[in-house]
Design a protein around this motif. Structure first.
Motif, PDB file in Angstrom:
ATOM      1  N   TYR A 263       0.635   4.395  -2.777  1.00  0.00           N
ATOM      2  CA  TYR A 263       0.625   5.844  -2.512  1.00  0.00           C
ATOM      3  C   TYR A 263       1.858   6.545  -3.097  1.00  0.00           C
ATOM      4  N   ASP A 264       3.012   5.928  -2.997  1.00  0.00           N
ATOM      5  CA  ASP A 264       4.260   6.624  -3.370  1.00  0.00           C
ATOM      6  C   ASP A 264       4.595   6.504  -4.851  1.00  0.00           C
ATOM      7  N   VAL A 265       4.145   5.426  -5.469  1.00  0.00           N
ATOM      8  CA  VAL A 265       4.677   5.120  -6.788  1.00  0.00           C
ATOM      9  C   VAL A 265       3.595   5.139  -7.870  1.00  0.00           C
TER      10      VAL A 265
ATOM     11  N   ALA B 168      -2.099   9.372   6.898  1.00  0.00           N
ATOM     12  CA  ALA B 168      -0.746   9.951   6.913  1.00  0.00           C
ATOM     13  C   ALA B 168      -0.085   9.809   5.535  1.00  0.00           C
ATOM     14  N   TYR B 169      -0.282   8.665   4.875  1.00  0.00           N
ATOM     15  CA  TYR B 169       0.215   8.501   3.492  1.00  0.00           C
ATOM     16  C   TYR B 169      -0.389   9.587   2.594  1.00  0.00           C
ATOM     17  N   MET B 170      -1.681   9.841   2.824  1.00  0.00           N
ATOM     18  CA  MET B 170      -2.403  10.810   1.990  1.00  0.00           C
ATOM     19  C   MET B 170      -1.825  12.204   2.177  1.00  0.00           C
ATOM     20  N   VAL B 171      -1.548  12.571   3.403  1.00  0.00           N
ATOM     21  CA  VAL B 171      -0.938  13.881   3.659  1.00  0.00           C
ATOM     22  C   VAL B 171       0.373  13.986   2.877  1.00  0.00           C
ATOM     23  N   GLU B 172       1.176  12.935   2.918  1.00  0.00           N
ATOM     24  CA  GLU B 172       2.453  12.960   2.190  1.00  0.00           C
ATOM     25  C   GLU B 172       2.217  13.063   0.681  1.00  0.00           C
ATOM     26  N   ALA B 173       1.205  12.334   0.179  1.00  0.00           N
ATOM     27  CA  ALA B 173       0.920  12.387  -1.261  1.00  0.00           C
ATOM     28  C   ALA B 173       0.476  13.793  -1.674  1.00  0.00           C
TER      29      ALA B 173
ATOM     30  N   ILE C 180       0.833  -1.206   0.000  1.00  0.00           N
ATOM     31  CA  ILE C 180       0.000   0.000   0.000  1.00  0.00           C
ATOM     32  C   ILE C 180       0.865   1.252   0.000  1.00  0.00           C
ATOM     33  N   ASP C 181       2.001   1.212   0.681  1.00  0.00           N
ATOM     34  CA  ASP C 181       2.922   2.352   0.616  1.00  0.00           C
ATOM     35  C   ASP C 181       3.342   2.603  -0.840  1.00  0.00           C
ATOM     36  N   ASP C 182       3.578   1.549  -1.582  1.00  0.00           N
ATOM     37  CA  ASP C 182       3.944   1.733  -2.996  1.00  0.00           C
ATOM     38  C   ASP C 182       2.772   2.250  -3.834  1.00  0.00           C
TER      39      ASP C 182
HETATM   40 MN    MN Z   1       5.481   6.346   1.747  1.00  0.00          MN
END
Ligand code: MN
Ligand code: 0FV
Ligand code: MN
Ligand code: MN
Ligand code: MN
Length: 507
Positions: free
Chosen positions: A263-265, A335-340, A259-261
């Motif tokens: 959001y990040d990728v 928190a992932y969303m804030v970073e995105a 899931i981190d990927d």
């Molecule tokens: Mn991330």
């Protein structure tokens, strides 16, 4: 093995000098078998703690034994003061120069000093003094075995090391030196290999789960790291009785990484908003709106997490609200969303703003939640004392995040990702990258001091939870020691995994 364990138990209670007593406990710990003798060791330490003044008198100028006593007591949550080291100091608050030649004592003091709490100046001086002296000893001629120990200590202090990895090293070093009590060594080797077989069985089980899930095939852009994901959990809790915990955490790690990927990728910002909302509502009915690849991802998360919660409930009704792992999942995705969004907007937060969010996105709080909901010792009372996030979980997650940033942010930035702690600090303070990295390392040391100041406990449950909170940063330091050992394995981690999970110790 039963006979060996009995023999060692007798050794623990046999009458002997204080230094010998301490040395035995330390060897049991470093050989990785202390968990068989928890209560016995606790008994001995209580006795020592109860007669600290006499013991200190007896130990007089024995630096090695004094440092050993201090470290063991503090590791076990006893309130012991750095004052035990005053007698090794000169008037001016420096350690006596004559200690330079006591190599064993220097190593012990070095290890003890890494259990310093905030504001303990004697111990801070001790870290600086011993590090400097040990480095200069390394430049001279040291007896080969001693040299090996000093080099190993300088690489990382014991308090920061992944336990199992150190155990393997220590058993093999003891074997080479032929100085260790043969009963202890025999027990340690047998136990290491026995536990390794348990790991192999657990790994086979989670592999079957992961392959059946087939998520990695459906999301080919994501990292597929089952073995590494299991390896982390051995670092967090190595003892055999934590198998259910390792299972739940390994599954979570696989999902976190995938899931981190997303959001990040891979995901677009609009898709990510939808996914975040679905996880927050924890409702399969919200799935309709998601693109195909997110549907399967959501359902994998939903089913796996509910299944973990179900297993907890099946065995230990009721499942307390503090244990609901999906609450943590909603926080992580937010928190992932804030970073995105920050990345999308080209926004660079200041370090404090970044860390307040990144502390959650590193997932340490979910990992600890899974630890206590799969714990055998969980009780209503224990959880009520845990209402809000305990401080130690924050310090622990903070180090996890800062280590991850030190190891991964170069590539993340190259690929395109939110500025990480190093860049946030550079942006905010206008310092160079090297200075920013040094600043981050200072923050890591500060969080360690906070953790060291919070090692007392009042129940088995709290003890286990704190141990896991301490092991999270240890494991992060292990994986990110030489760069991104997780995302971009470099050979070192593979060797470490092989030595813990695959290759038995020769008897
Ligand atoms: Mn991330
Ligand atoms: C690292 O990935 C990552 F995914 C971590 C540390 C969490 C999952 C793994 C375990 C809990 C074992 P990455 O550096 O991409 O994470 P960030 O949060 O920096 O994107
Ligand atoms: Mn199982
Ligand atoms: Mn990432
Ligand atoms: Mn990262």
């Amino acid at each position: 093995m039963g006979k060996l364990t009995e023999d060692v138990k007798q050794m623990i209670y046999m009458k002997k000098g204080i230094e010998e007593q301490l040395q035995l406990i330390d060897h049991l710990q470093q050989l990785g078998v202390a968990y068989h003798f928890k209560e016995d060791i606790k008994d001995v330490l209580w006795t020592i703690y109860g007669s600290m003044e006499e013991v200190s008198m007896l130990l007089k100028d024995n630096l090695h034994a004094t440092a050993l006593m201090f470290r063991l007591l503090r590791e076990h949550g006893f309130a012991v003061s750095e004052g035990v080291f005053y007698r090794f100091m000169e008037e001016k608050g420096h350690l006596k120069a004559s200690l330079r030649h006591q190599t064993e004592g220097l190593v012990s003091l070095y290890e003890a000093s890494h259990l310093a709490k905030e504001g303990e100046q004697v111990l801070e001086e001790a870290t600086n003094f011993t590090t400097k002296q040990l480095k200069s000893l390394m430049e001279g001629s040291l007896e080969p075995h001693l040299r090996e120990h000093v080099a190993h200590a300088l690489e990382l202090p014991l308090n920061w090391k992944m336990q199992r990895l150190h155990t393997r090293w220590f058993i093999e070093a003891s074997q080479r030196e032929a100085k260790m009590n043969p009963v202890l060594l025999e027990l340690a080797k047998l136990d290491f290999n026995r536990v390794q077989i348990i790991y192999q069985r657990e790994l086979r089980e989670v592999s079957r789960w992961w392959n059946n899930l087939g998520l990695a095939q459906r999301l080919p852009f994501s990292r597929d790291r089952l073995v590494e994901n299991y390896f982390w959990t051995v670092g967090w809790a190595f003892e055999p009785q934590f198998g259910r915990c390792r299972e739940a955490q390994t599954k979570a790690n696989c999902l976190i990484t995938t899931i981190d990927d997303v959001y990040d990728v891979y995901g677009t910002i609009d898709e990510l908003e939808l996914f975040t909302d679905a996880v927050d509502r924890w409702d399969v009915n919200t799935m309709d709106k998601l693109p195909e690849y997110m549907k399967i991802c959501f359902l994998a998360l939903f089913n796996t997490t509910n299944n973990t919660a179900y297993n907890v409930m099946k065995e230990k009704v009721p499942l307390y609200k503090q244990c609901y792992p999906w609450i943590q999942w909603a926080d992580i995705c937010k928190a992932y969303m804030v970073e995105a969004r920050w990345y999308h907007q080209g926004y660079t937060p200041n370090l404090e703003e970044y860390l307040e969010n990144a502390l959650v996105s590193i997932s340490g709080l979910l990992i600890l939640t899974l630890a206590y909901c799969t714990s055998d010792d969980v009780t209503r009372e224990a959880l009520d004392g845990l209402q809000s996030c305990p401080q130690i979980a924050r310090w622990s997650s903070m180090i996890f995040r800062l280590c991850d940033d030190l190891g991964t942010s170069k590539d993340e930035l190259r690929r395109g990702d939110v500025p990480k702690s190093i860049e946030c600090h550079m942006h905010e303070s206008g310092v160079s990258e090297d200075a920013a990295r040094e600043h981050i390392r200072r923050l890591i040391r500060g969080n360690w001091r906070a953790i060291n100041g919070d090692r007392s406990f009042t129940s088995r449950f709290e003890e286990n939870l704190k141990m896991m909170a301490i092991n999270i940063p240890r494991m992060a330091q292990c994986v990110y020691q030489y760069g991104d050992g997780y995302g971009k394995p470099d050979g070192v981690i593979e060797d470490r995994i092989r030595s813990l999970l695959i290759e038995p110790i020769l008897m």
